[in-house]
Structure formats: structure tokens, C-alpha cells
Design a protein around this motif. Structure first.
Motif, PDB file in Angstrom:
ATOM      1  N   ALA A 144       0.861  -1.176   0.000  1.00 33.76           N
ATOM      2  CA  ALA A 144       0.000   0.000   0.000  1.00 33.76           C
ATOM      3  C   ALA A 144       0.896   1.225   0.000  1.00 33.76           C
ATOM      4  CB  ALA A 144      -0.924   0.006   1.217  1.00 33.76           C
ATOM      5  N   SER A 145       0.351   2.365  -0.419  1.00 33.09           N
ATOM      6  CA  SER A 145       1.152   3.585  -0.446  1.00 33.09           C
ATOM      7  C   SER A 145       0.258   4.787  -0.237  1.00 33.09           C
ATOM      8  CB  SER A 145       1.915   3.704  -1.770  1.00 33.09           C
ATOM      9  OG  SER A 145       1.020   3.848  -2.848  1.00 33.09           O
ATOM     10  N   GLU A 146       0.897   5.900   0.156  1.00 33.24           N
ATOM     11  CA  GLU A 146       0.170   7.141   0.369  1.00 33.24           C
ATOM     12  C   GLU A 146       1.072   8.311   0.018  1.00 33.24           C
ATOM     13  OE1 GLU A 146      -2.947   9.731   1.567  1.00 33.24           O
ATOM     14  OE2 GLU A 146      -2.914   7.563   1.193  1.00 33.24           O
ATOM     15  N   VAL A 147       0.528   9.282  -0.732  1.00 38.59           N
ATOM     16  CA  VAL A 147       1.241  10.511  -1.065  1.00 38.59           C
ATOM     17  C   VAL A 147       0.772  11.607  -0.118  1.00 38.59           C
ATOM     18  CG1 VAL A 147       1.687  12.261  -2.827  1.00 38.59           C
ATOM     19  CG2 VAL A 147       1.506   9.857  -3.476  1.00 38.59           C
ATOM     20  N   MET A 148       1.715  12.326   0.478  1.00 37.38           N
ATOM     21  CA  MET A 148       1.394  13.345   1.472  1.00 37.38           C
ATOM     22  C   MET A 148       2.138  14.642   1.171  1.00 37.38           C
ATOM     23  SD  MET A 148       1.764  10.903   4.810  1.00 37.38           S
ATOM     24  CE  MET A 148       3.093   9.970   4.042  1.00 37.38           C
ATOM     25  N   PHE A 149       1.606  15.743   1.650  1.00 38.34           N
ATOM     26  CA  PHE A 149       2.314  17.009   1.617  1.00 38.34           C
ATOM     27  C   PHE A 149       3.519  16.904   2.545  1.00 38.34           C
ATOM     28  CE2 PHE A 149       3.087  21.253   3.388  1.00 38.34           C
ATOM     29  CZ  PHE A 149       3.319  21.965   2.221  1.00 38.34           C
ATOM     30  N   ALA A 150       4.642  17.541   2.172  1.00 33.37           N
ATOM     31  CA  ALA A 150       5.851  17.470   2.988  1.00 33.37           C
ATOM     32  C   ALA A 150       6.556  18.811   3.005  1.00 33.37           C
ATOM     33  CB  ALA A 150       6.799  16.388   2.462  1.00 33.37           C
ATOM     34  N   GLY A 151       7.275  19.066   4.069  1.00 35.30           N
ATOM     35  CA  GLY A 151       8.116  20.240   4.191  1.00 35.30           C
ATOM     36  C   GLY A 151       9.483  19.838   4.695  1.00 35.30           C
ATOM     37  N   GLY A 152      10.460  20.717   4.546  1.00 31.01           N
ATOM     38  CA  GLY A 152      11.798  20.368   4.999  1.00 31.01           C
ATOM     39  C   GLY A 152      12.695  21.574   5.188  1.00 31.01           C
ATOM     40  N   LEU A 153      13.704  21.400   6.031  1.00 28.01           N
ATOM     41  CA  LEU A 153      14.750  22.388   6.254  1.00 28.01           C
ATOM     42  C   LEU A 153      16.094  21.712   6.035  1.00 28.01           C
ATOM     43  CD1 LEU A 153      13.426  24.069   9.537  1.00 28.01           C
ATOM     44  CD2 LEU A 153      13.297  25.004   7.209  1.00 28.01           C
ATOM     45  N   ASN A 154      16.972  22.370   5.299  1.00 27.32           N
ATOM     46  CA  ASN A 154      18.277  21.789   4.969  1.00 27.32           C
ATOM     47  C   ASN A 154      19.379  22.806   5.219  1.00 27.32           C
ATOM     48  OD1 ASN A 154      17.116  19.299   3.546  1.00 27.32           O
ATOM     49  ND2 ASN A 154      16.223  20.958   2.352  1.00 27.32           N
ATOM     50  N   LEU A 155      20.471  22.321   5.768  1.00 29.48           N
ATOM     51  CA  LEU A 155      21.655  23.150   5.989  1.00 29.48           C
ATOM     52  C   LEU A 155      22.857  22.360   5.503  1.00 29.48           C
ATOM     53  CD1 LEU A 155      22.857  25.754   7.272  1.00 29.48           C
ATOM     54  CD2 LEU A 155      23.154  24.411   9.382  1.00 29.48           C
ATOM     55  N   TRP A 156      23.674  22.957   4.596  1.00 31.52           N
ATOM     56  CA  TRP A 156      24.802  22.199   4.079  1.00 31.52           C
ATOM     57  C   TRP A 156      26.004  23.089   3.789  1.00 31.52           C
ATOM     58  CZ3 TRP A 156      20.568  23.393   1.085  1.00 31.52           C
ATOM     59  CH2 TRP A 156      20.792  24.004  -0.148  1.00 31.52           C
ATOM     60  N   LEU A 157      27.139  22.428   3.731  1.00 36.01           N
ATOM     61  CA  LEU A 157      28.420  23.075   3.444  1.00 36.01           C
ATOM     62  C   LEU A 157      28.935  22.568   2.114  1.00 36.01           C
ATOM     63  CD1 LEU A 157      30.935  24.762   4.553  1.00 36.01           C
ATOM     64  CD2 LEU A 157      31.832  22.542   5.288  1.00 36.01           C
ATOM     65  N   ASP A 158      29.280  23.486   1.208  1.00 32.03           N
ATOM     66  CA  ASP A 158      29.926  23.142  -0.062  1.00 32.03           C
ATOM     67  C   ASP A 158      31.388  23.571  -0.006  1.00 32.03           C
ATOM     68  OD1 ASP A 158      27.757  22.011  -1.432  1.00 32.03           O
ATOM     69  OD2 ASP A 158      26.979  23.977  -1.986  1.00 32.03           O
ATOM     70  N   GLN A 159      32.271  22.598  -0.216  1.00 28.81           N
ATOM     71  CA  GLN A 159      33.705  22.882  -0.228  1.00 28.81           C
ATOM     72  C   GLN A 159      34.265  22.548  -1.602  1.00 28.81           C
ATOM     73  OE1 GLN A 159      35.936  24.260   2.125  1.00 28.81           O
ATOM     74  NE2 GLN A 159      37.208  24.228   0.294  1.00 28.81           N
ATOM     75  N   ALA A 160      34.717  23.561  -2.342  1.00 26.16           N
ATOM     76  CA  ALA A 160      35.243  23.330  -3.684  1.00 26.16           C
ATOM     77  C   ALA A 160      36.605  22.656  -3.623  1.00 26.16           C
ATOM     78  CB  ALA A 160      35.361  24.658  -4.419  1.00 26.16           C
ATOM     79  N   ILE A 161      36.799  21.649  -4.501  1.00 23.18           N
ATOM     80  CA  ILE A 161      38.106  20.998  -4.626  1.00 23.18           C
ATOM     81  C   ILE A 161      38.691  21.226  -6.024  1.00 23.18           C
ATOM     82  CG2 ILE A 161      37.649  19.272  -2.848  1.00 23.18           C
ATOM     83  CD1 ILE A 161      36.889  17.303  -4.995  1.00 23.18           C
ATOM     84  N   SER A 162      37.907  21.820  -6.913  1.00 22.61           N
ATOM     85  CA  SER A 162      38.375  22.259  -8.232  1.00 22.61           C
ATOM     86  C   SER A 162      37.405  23.323  -8.724  1.00 22.61           C
ATOM     87  CB  SER A 162      38.446  21.081  -9.209  1.00 22.61           C
ATOM     88  OG  SER A 162      37.153  20.678  -9.612  1.00 22.61           O
ATOM     89  N   ASP A 163      37.585  23.795  -9.942  1.00 19.36           N
ATOM     90  CA  ASP A 163      36.700  24.825 -10.478  1.00 19.36           C
ATOM     91  C   ASP A 163      35.267  24.340 -10.633  1.00 19.36           C
ATOM     92  OD1 ASP A 163      38.819  26.566 -10.614  1.00 19.36           O
ATOM     93  OD2 ASP A 163      39.229  26.207 -12.748  1.00 19.36           O
ATOM     94  N   ARG A 164      35.070  23.036 -10.851  1.00 20.63           N
ATOM     95  CA  ARG A 164      33.744  22.506 -11.131  1.00 20.63           C
ATOM     96  C   ARG A 164      33.224  21.524 -10.086  1.00 20.63           C
ATOM     97  NH1 ARG A 164      30.844  25.311 -15.043  1.00 20.63           N
ATOM     98  NH2 ARG A 164      32.245  25.975 -16.684  1.00 20.63           N
ATOM     99  N   ILE A 165      34.072  20.937  -9.297  1.00 20.94           N
ATOM    100  CA  ILE A 165      33.693  19.843  -8.400  1.00 20.94           C
ATOM    101  C   ILE A 165      33.933  20.242  -6.947  1.00 20.94           C
ATOM    102  CG2 ILE A 165      34.103  17.434  -7.755  1.00 20.94           C
ATOM    103  CD1 ILE A 165      34.965  16.926 -10.626  1.00 20.94           C
ATOM    104  N   GLY A 166      32.996  19.849  -6.093  1.00 23.40           N
ATOM    105  CA  GLY A 166      33.122  20.130  -4.675  1.00 23.40           C
ATOM    106  C   GLY A 166      32.550  19.011  -3.833  1.00 23.40           C
ATOM    107  N   ILE A 167      32.752  19.115  -2.525  1.00 22.48           N
ATOM    108  CA  ILE A 167      32.234  18.162  -1.539  1.00 22.48           C
ATOM    109  C   ILE A 167      31.070  18.818  -0.802  1.00 22.48           C
ATOM    110  CG2 ILE A 167      32.750  16.860   0.553  1.00 22.48           C
ATOM    111  CD1 ILE A 167      35.651  16.691  -0.425  1.00 22.48           C
TER     112      ILE A 167
END
Length: 216
Positions: A144-167
Motif C-alpha cells: 500500500a502507499s500514500e502521497v502526502m504534503f511534505a516540508g523540509g529544512l536543509n543546511l549544508w556546506l559546499d567545499q570546492a576541490i576544483s573549479d567545477r567539483i566540490g564536496i
């Protein structure tokens, strides 16, 4: 319900693609991590979503350096546990069934670049949908399954290791909101995802992955 979920995800993807030409920076991320479990009340019972591995991806657009719009998808394979005095439960009052949770959300991003410019702290507030699946192999009607309304909060750190790629290192809180209640019940015909008394499930986790810049 699956059709609603897939159609909404498709519309969000089309919307995101249409923004690419307008925005000067496009980023895509893939990540994985661990999400903690949470309990929720049921009629004459207590339910629990077990903690476990979580996988996901983000597609972020930045019209300006510090402001953006993000589309986020996460998948959490898990188990659903039911404890209590319910007629359809086994004599010990406990049943454990397979389950998984999918989130598709979109929201605004605020970015703060620190140091030499290779490190950025990001925060976002998202809204969207969650789909909760329940599968009990021990019954003839197994899913069985159910679709529901959802909310969220996200906090993240981006650390560049090259011009195009990061962690990317991220903490995420996602909440499937059941306005009429938490909705996993177990019956003689198998699991059912429905509504009971009001409650919210809090799904919190830590994740890490790679971030790739595709725009300018």
C-alpha cells in the motif's frame, strides 16, 4: 497515487530545465548518508519508522551569487514497526514490515560564501510531497502507499576541490505532514497507509556527497 507522484516530479523537472537558460549558475549534487528513525502515534498502538541509509540528489539554480532555487529528491529504504493492542497484530502486539519513503521538494536557497571563496554555507526551506510505501510479505495483499504534503529544512556546506567539483556535507530535516494523522495500519488483508489522529513524523539525517557546477 504513483501517477500523481510521478507527474508532479516530471512537472518540477520541466520547470527546473526551463530556468537553466535564465540563471547564471547550475549545480547538481548526489549524496548519501544516515537518517534517524522516529515514532508516531496510532489508534491503540505506536508506530515507528526505523532509521537507515538515505540516498538523494539536488539540482540547484542561482540567479545571483547568494540566492537560488533548489529541487531535491531523497529515498529512504526502511522498516515500519507497529506496537500496541490492535486486533490484527500478532499475540505479542508487534509487527515489523518493509517500507520506504520518497521525498520530492522544491524551495529557496540562501548561500553565504566564506573564506577565500572556496567554501559556502547554504540553507533552504522546501515544500513538496512524500510518498510512503508499506509492504508485508506475510499477507496476500502485500503493499500500500500514500502521497502526502511534505516540508523540509536543509543546511549544508559546499567545499570546492576544483573549479567545477566540490564536496557537500548536509544536515536535513524532512516532515511528511498528515493533516488527519499518521497513516500506517496493519490489517488481516495486509498493510494499509491511511489516516488516523493528527501527527507528524520528523525525519532527520546527515548526508555527504559530491557537488558539480554545470553553469557559468
Amino acid at each position: 497515487m504513483y501517477r500523481i507522484f510521478l507527474l508532479s516530479a516530471f512537472v518540477l523537472c520541466l520547470f527546473s530545465t526551463s530556468l537553466k537558460a535564465q540563471f547564471n549558475k547550475l549545480e547538481i549534487s548526489a549524496f548519501g548518508g544516515y537518517t534517524f528513525g522516529d515514532k508516531f502515534p496510532m489508534s491503540y498502538a505506536t508506530g515507528r519508522v526505523d532509521g537507515g541509509s538515505t540516498y538523494g540528489a539536488m539540482l540547484n539554480f542561482f540567479p545571483r551569487e547568494n540566492y537560488g532555487i533548489g529541487l531535491m529528491y531523497t529515498y529512504m529504504p526502511t522498516f515500519l514497526e507497529i506496537n500496541g493492542r490492535v486486533v490484527d497484530l500478532p499475540p505479542n502486539g508487534y509487527r515489523r514490515i518493509n517500507g520506504d519513503v520518497h521525498f520530492v521538494t522544491i524551495g529557496g536557497i540562501r548561500r553565504m560564501v566564506v573564506g577565500s571563496g572556496n567554501t559556502a554555507i547554504n540553507g533552504s526551506a522546501n515544500i513538496g510531497m512524500a510518498i510512503l510505501n508499506a509492504t508485508d510479505p506475510g499477507t496476500s495483499y502485500s503493499s500500500a502507499s500514500e502521497v502526502m504534503f511534505a516540508g523540509g529544512l536543509n543546511l549544508w556546506l559546499d567545499q570546492a576541490i576544483s573549479d567545477r567539483i566540490g564536496i557537500k556535507l548536509m544536515a536535513s530535516l524532512q516532515v511528511p505532514m498528515q493533516f488527519a494523522g499518521a497513516g500506517v495500519s496493519i490489517g488481516t488483508g495486509g498493510p494499509n497507509v491511511g489516516m488516523s489522529s493528527y501527527s507528524n513524523i520528523l525525519i532527520f539525517g546527515f548526508m555527504g556527497g559530491l557537488n558539480v557546477q554545470l553553469g557559468e
